[in-house]
Write a protein that holds these residues in place. Structure first.
Motif, PDB file in Angstrom:
ATOM      1  N   CYS A 126      -5.735   6.292   6.877  1.00  0.00           N
ATOM      2  CA  CYS A 126      -6.968   6.659   6.180  1.00  0.00           C
ATOM      3  C   CYS A 126      -7.809   7.497   7.130  1.00  0.00           C
ATOM      4  O   CYS A 126      -8.056   7.095   8.273  1.00  0.00           O
ATOM      5  CB  CYS A 126      -7.736   5.408   5.764  1.00  0.00           C
ATOM      6  N   LYS A 171      -7.198   2.967   8.676  1.00  0.00           N
ATOM      7  CA  LYS A 171      -6.218   1.977   8.227  1.00  0.00           C
ATOM      8  C   LYS A 171      -4.837   2.624   8.110  1.00  0.00           C
ATOM      9  O   LYS A 171      -4.729   3.768   7.649  1.00  0.00           O
ATOM     10  CB  LYS A 171      -6.641   1.428   6.861  1.00  0.00           C
ATOM     11  N   LEU A 183      -1.535   3.625   6.452  1.00  0.00           N
ATOM     12  CA  LEU A 183      -1.111   3.809   5.061  1.00  0.00           C
ATOM     13  C   LEU A 183       0.361   4.204   5.060  1.00  0.00           C
ATOM     14  O   LEU A 183       0.707   5.394   4.994  1.00  0.00           O
ATOM     15  CB  LEU A 183      -1.965   4.871   4.368  1.00  0.00           C
ATOM     16  N   ALA A 194       2.462   2.258   0.658  1.00  0.00           N
ATOM     17  CA  ALA A 194       1.133   1.673   0.432  1.00  0.00           C
ATOM     18  C   ALA A 194       0.704   1.930  -1.007  1.00  0.00           C
ATOM     19  O   ALA A 194       0.777   3.068  -1.488  1.00  0.00           O
ATOM     20  CB  ALA A 194       0.126   2.279   1.405  1.00  0.00           C
ATOM     21  N   ASP A 209      -2.351   1.450  -1.926  1.00  0.00           N
ATOM     22  CA  ASP A 209      -3.781   1.782  -1.898  1.00  0.00           C
ATOM     23  C   ASP A 209      -4.061   3.117  -1.205  1.00  0.00           C
ATOM     24  O   ASP A 209      -5.189   3.391  -0.822  1.00  0.00           O
ATOM     25  CB  ASP A 209      -4.583   0.654  -1.227  1.00  0.00           C
ATOM     26  N   ALA A 210      -3.047   3.957  -1.076  1.00  0.00           N
ATOM     27  CA  ALA A 210      -3.272   5.300  -0.519  1.00  0.00           C
ATOM     28  C   ALA A 210      -3.766   6.221  -1.628  1.00  0.00           C
ATOM     29  O   ALA A 210      -3.264   6.188  -2.756  1.00  0.00           O
ATOM     30  CB  ALA A 210      -1.980   5.852   0.084  1.00  0.00           C
ATOM     31  N   TYR A 242      -6.973   8.934   2.083  1.00  0.00           N
ATOM     32  CA  TYR A 242      -7.882   7.827   2.389  1.00  0.00           C
ATOM     33  C   TYR A 242      -7.358   6.565   1.727  1.00  0.00           C
ATOM     34  O   TYR A 242      -6.522   6.631   0.819  1.00  0.00           O
ATOM     35  CB  TYR A 242      -9.291   8.119   1.858  1.00  0.00           C
ATOM     36  N   CYS A 243      -7.899   5.414   2.152  1.00  0.00           N
ATOM     37  CA  CYS A 243      -7.539   4.168   1.470  1.00  0.00           C
ATOM     38  C   CYS A 243      -8.432   4.015   0.232  1.00  0.00           C
ATOM     39  O   CYS A 243      -9.511   4.620   0.142  1.00  0.00           O
ATOM     40  CB  CYS A 243      -7.670   2.978   2.414  1.00  0.00           C
TER      41      CYS A 243
END
Ligand SMILES: [Zn+2]
Ligand SMILES: [Zn+2]
Length: 104
Positions: A8, A13, A15, A19, A21-22, A31-32
């Motif tokens: 991120c 974070k 990624l 992932a 949540d990417a 970003y996350c």
């Protein structure tokens, strides 16, 4: 081909390629999901565009041609970091968060 960036750009974070949540903008700024929601307000501070979930590249190559999958096109290793200050990010978010992405 989409560059699968490893972190991120705001909170750093990790990624990984799987992932869920990417998030990416049209220029592959990465970003996350938490930073997109809480900090960026779905406004890319660089281009002003919105974010979508980053597709997950399959691990397996299913054909001889083309040779695809993470084994052939691996993740990028260079970590990216936002060039913008918190104040600049907040200014872009305030300007565009209530404007639909197609109207920006
Ligand atoms: Zn983040
Ligand atoms: Zn962008």
């Amino acid at each position: 081909m989409l560059e699968l960036r490893p972190n991120c750009e705001w909170c750093d974070k990790d990624l990984p390629p799987d992932a869920d949540d990417a998030r990416i903008c049209t220029y592959e700024c990465t970003y996350c999901a938490k930073c997109v929601a809480d900090v960026l307000k779905d406004v890319c501070p660089t281009c002003g565009g919105n974010f979508v979930p980053r597709p997950i590249r399959p691990k397996t190559a299913y054909h001889d041609t083309p040779k695809l999958g993470l084994g052939h096109q691996p993740v990028a290793t260079k970590r990216h970091y936002s060039r913008w200050t918190t104040e600049q990010v907040e200014r872009m978010a305030a300007l565009l968060k209530d404007v639909a992405a197609k109207d920006r």
